[in-house]
Enzyme design. Structure first.
Site, PDB file in Angstrom:
ATOM      1  N   GLY A  43      -0.514   5.808   2.642  1.00 55.27           N
ATOM      2  CA  GLY A  43      -1.510   6.939   2.928  1.00 55.27           C
ATOM      3  C   GLY A  43      -2.621   6.662   4.067  1.00 55.27           C
ATOM      4  O   GLY A  43      -2.534   7.268   5.003  1.00 55.27           O
ATOM      5  N   PHE A  44      -2.878   5.589   3.979  1.00 51.49           N
ATOM      6  CA  PHE A  44      -4.350   5.116   4.846  1.00 51.49           C
ATOM      7  C   PHE A  44      -3.539   5.126   6.217  1.00 51.49           C
ATOM      8  O   PHE A  44      -4.240   5.544   7.339  1.00 51.49           O
ATOM      9  CB  PHE A  44      -4.673   3.382   4.349  1.00 51.49           C
ATOM     10  N   ASP A  57      -2.437   8.724  -1.737  1.00 53.57           N
ATOM     11  CA  ASP A  57      -3.745   9.434  -1.775  1.00 53.57           C
ATOM     12  C   ASP A  57      -4.020   9.964  -0.523  1.00 53.57           C
ATOM     13  O   ASP A  57      -3.336   9.642   0.438  1.00 53.57           O
ATOM     14  CB  ASP A  57      -4.762   8.505  -2.476  1.00 53.57           C
ATOM     15  N   HIS A 108      -6.793 -21.192   9.236  1.00 57.53           N
ATOM     16  CA  HIS A 108      -8.030 -21.656   8.987  1.00 57.53           C
ATOM     17  C   HIS A 108      -8.612 -20.586   8.137  1.00 57.53           C
ATOM     18  O   HIS A 108      -9.388 -20.742   6.967  1.00 57.53           O
ATOM     19  CB  HIS A 108      -8.768 -22.259  10.031  1.00 57.53           C
ATOM     20  N   ASP A 156       0.880  -1.126  -0.168  1.00 53.97           N
ATOM     21  CA  ASP A 156       0.059  -0.122  -0.137  1.00 53.97           C
ATOM     22  C   ASP A 156       0.719   1.342  -0.050  1.00 53.97           C
ATOM     23  O   ASP A 156       1.958   1.209   0.001  1.00 53.97           O
ATOM     24  CB  ASP A 156      -0.837   0.057   1.202  1.00 53.97           C
ATOM     25  N   SER A 157       0.186   2.416  -0.064  1.00 49.55           N
ATOM     26  CA  SER A 157       1.090   3.506  -0.400  1.00 49.55           C
ATOM     27  C   SER A 157       1.598   4.105   1.117  1.00 49.55           C
ATOM     28  O   SER A 157       2.368   5.056   1.273  1.00 49.55           O
ATOM     29  CB  SER A 157       0.152   4.623  -1.068  1.00 49.55           C
ATOM     30  N   GLY A 198     -11.312   4.190  -0.024  1.00 47.78           N
ATOM     31  CA  GLY A 198     -11.948   4.907   0.987  1.00 47.78           C
ATOM     32  C   GLY A 198     -13.439   4.400   1.182  1.00 47.78           C
ATOM     33  O   GLY A 198     -14.454   5.136   1.410  1.00 47.78           O
ATOM     34  N   GLN A 201     -11.000   7.944  -5.243  1.00 49.62           N
ATOM     35  CA  GLN A 201     -11.709   8.279  -3.981  1.00 49.62           C
ATOM     36  C   GLN A 201     -12.949   9.423  -4.298  1.00 49.62           C
ATOM     37  O   GLN A 201     -13.251   9.279  -5.310  1.00 49.62           O
ATOM     38  CB  GLN A 201     -10.619   9.383  -3.276  1.00 49.62           C
TER      39      GLN A 201
END
Lengths: 379, 379
Positions: B93-94, B144, B342, B90-91, B222, B195
């Protein structure tokens, strides 16, 4: 049970023990699976992969959770934890005397409180045998009194006398339990435990008395509890010769690779210790040249496996010291898992080397060179 | 990269993505390995066993520990964590917008403090690309801005405009990095992120704009941040048709098995979510008939595996609900490991079923019957 003494070299024994759950090649290091699992996310599938012969489970822990009656209903420990090779259960005595709160010891047994829910529990020789019979382990240990390591001579002497009386009660109860129709393992074995702290005369006298009781095997207990290595070796030198040579001997709770090699040299067949798993969880890793601490900054960019040539699952797959250090720093369970598997593999492999050396009549040379190698320090 | 659209059924796509690190059959669920490891003691060897196609690692976490320059020196993430199949990063950002403290967002990028040591860090589009280039993942995500889920229309519109400007900077920087001699993966792919919160017109306008930028793939971000499932499905219904059909689409951070089936029906190729591993660590286990909570007393003596017929390592070996419940109660890591494996297996298997249904032109029927089955409840 069949005990075949395949080779000897000095006092050292190389034997094969045949049980209802399979063969144990000795000298053997048992892998500690306290609550029916090795700590660090290691499964019984992994144990096959790392060369484990015997799992050691703790009676006290399993009695308080999930309860031995539940394990009995589930078909015994072997079915419960999915392990088809031998299991040794301790008697619960050591945990009761070291972990549990508010204990009171008298002739009948010991009253204490569970560390899980504080419930009052009574355990004596008969209770310990019944719990272990429910667990249906391959080998049950006798319920003994564990005197404090610095106890005075008279205290120890009285305590050992009680342990002897308890042993007789254990043997009678085990015989009764093994004859019951609902018993899962009707061939459950019973090992007696030699006690006597560092008092040689008490140890020897006790060894002679319990040897006459015709048990399936004999343990030396109450060592590695604070005395020096030299005191421990000296106790073994004096005591083991008074235990039957044609039965398994077991040095409880020992120890470092060096301790194990010295124990073998003094006639010990079985060992167990939390060191490999506990040290693994702290990132202290065994190698042929001594231990390394994976958290050390010098391993941050070290692309090598924990030990070159090691056949453990982590080293074999090539996970690097740098990666494992990162996992430990980030508190990722995978780091613990790799470290514990590596250390247990190291111990199991050490025992294989010892057995090979005994088979080939070169244990004395192996002992000298291995102790030297272990002292060299890790590159 | 090659994207082959093998089959369609309504809006649903069945595709094959060929990368430098191997083939990805879609729809696919990526397994979250935040700090270069799946939580719960699951190794990359285990990932092969449970059918994982793509590992998802977190740029923010790896930037703060062990550091992307270290991973670069160690030859990139694939070599570092010993995973030879595709990795998506991922970037950051989140995480920056949700985890890190004291953030300040402006046109250049975001200033925040590390959750590990409190150090001040600046990250903008270029920094995110450089970190991901160091990590050398197969697919890098654009950096982003993640507006709060309840943000007002004008706020979201301005934020999305910034995200578009950042995307252009990401693309330029990625092109520059992929041309550098020291870059490990010179064919690193870049996915843009749509977004716009739940505002359909902003979403659609943004989807059109980024589609013109000729990226390797497109994510819908988002979502699953507090809106209802219906709002999410409605955003997908409106937005996905405006993304290129001949490129991978990725619904970020989603979701339940039901969400995934609905996402596939709306044209999504890639999914990721912490649910299977996080729920596993809490003992919530997925089955074909919904989830079961292994801590529930009714499983204390349940001899059955988590799910009959399941091919995950725990069920296949026959570890019982009773044993796994015991491990979880005793806080043994092995319990977490079994539960996480599992659940990940369940998700990976679900995707296989979805692909099979699409291959055989019966996805509509599968969708209806599977949703019905999942709602039945566990025996």
């Amino acid at each position: 049970m069949k005990y075949e003494l395949l080779k000897t070299e000095g006092a050292a024994k190389r034997a094969r023990v045949t049980t209802v759950h399979g063969v144990i090649e000795t000298p053997v290091f048992m892998n500690v699976a306290t609550a029916a699992a090795i700590k660090g996310g290691v499964s019984t599938m992994d144990l096959h992969d790392i060369g484990t012969q015997v799992a050691l489970c703790n009676t006290y822990h399993l009695h308080v959770r999930p309860g031995d009656t539940l394990v009995h209903e589930m078909g015994g420990l072997h079915r419960f934890m999915k392990w088809d090779r031998p299991i040794l259960t301790d008697s619960g005595g050591f945990q009761v005397f070291s972990l549990a709160d508010l204990r009171r010891s008298k002739e009948e047994g010991v009253t204490f409180r569970s560390h899980v829910d504080g419930a009052k529990i009574f355990m004596g020789p008969e209770e310990s045998m019944r719990i272990q019979s429910h667990l249906a382990s391959t080998i049950a240990m006798a319920f003994d009194e564990c005197p404090p390591s610095h106890a005075a001579y008279d205290y120890v002497k009285n305590s050992v006398d009680r342990t002897t009386r308890w042993l007789a009660r254990c043997k009678a109860e085990m015989a009764r339990l093994n004859a019951l129709p609902e018993t899962i393992n009707k061939e459950q074995l019973l090992f007696g435990i030699n006690q006597g702290a560092v008092y040689h005369d008490i140890r020897i006298e006790h060894a002679k008395r319990i040897s006459e009781m015709e048990l399936d095997g004999y343990a030396v207990g109450g060592l590695a509890v604070g005395e020096t290595h030299e005191e421990m070796y000296s106790v073994l030198d004096e005591t083991v010769p008074h235990l039957p040579k044609d039965k398994p001997t077991y040095l409880m709770g020992v120890g470092t690779p060096q301790n194990i090699i010295e124990g073998v040299a003094r006639g010990i067949d079985f060992f167990d210790c939390v060191y490999p798993s506990r040290n693994g969880r702290h990132g202290n890793l065994y190698t042929g040249h001594g231990t390394l601490h994976i958290m050390n900054a010098k391993y941050a960019k070290d692309d090598r496996p924990i030990e070159e040539g090691c056949g453990c699952p982590a080293c074999r797959a090539g996970y690097s010291r740098a990666y494992i250090r990162h996992l430990m720093k980030a508190q990722e369970m995978l780091g613990l898992r790799f470290c514990v598997m590596h250390n247990l593999y190291f111990y199991n492999r050490l025992m294989q080397e010892i057995r090979d050396a005994l088979d080939e009549g070169r244990f004395a040379a192996y002992r000298a060179s291995k102790l030297d190698e272990l002292a060299q320090g890790v590159q």
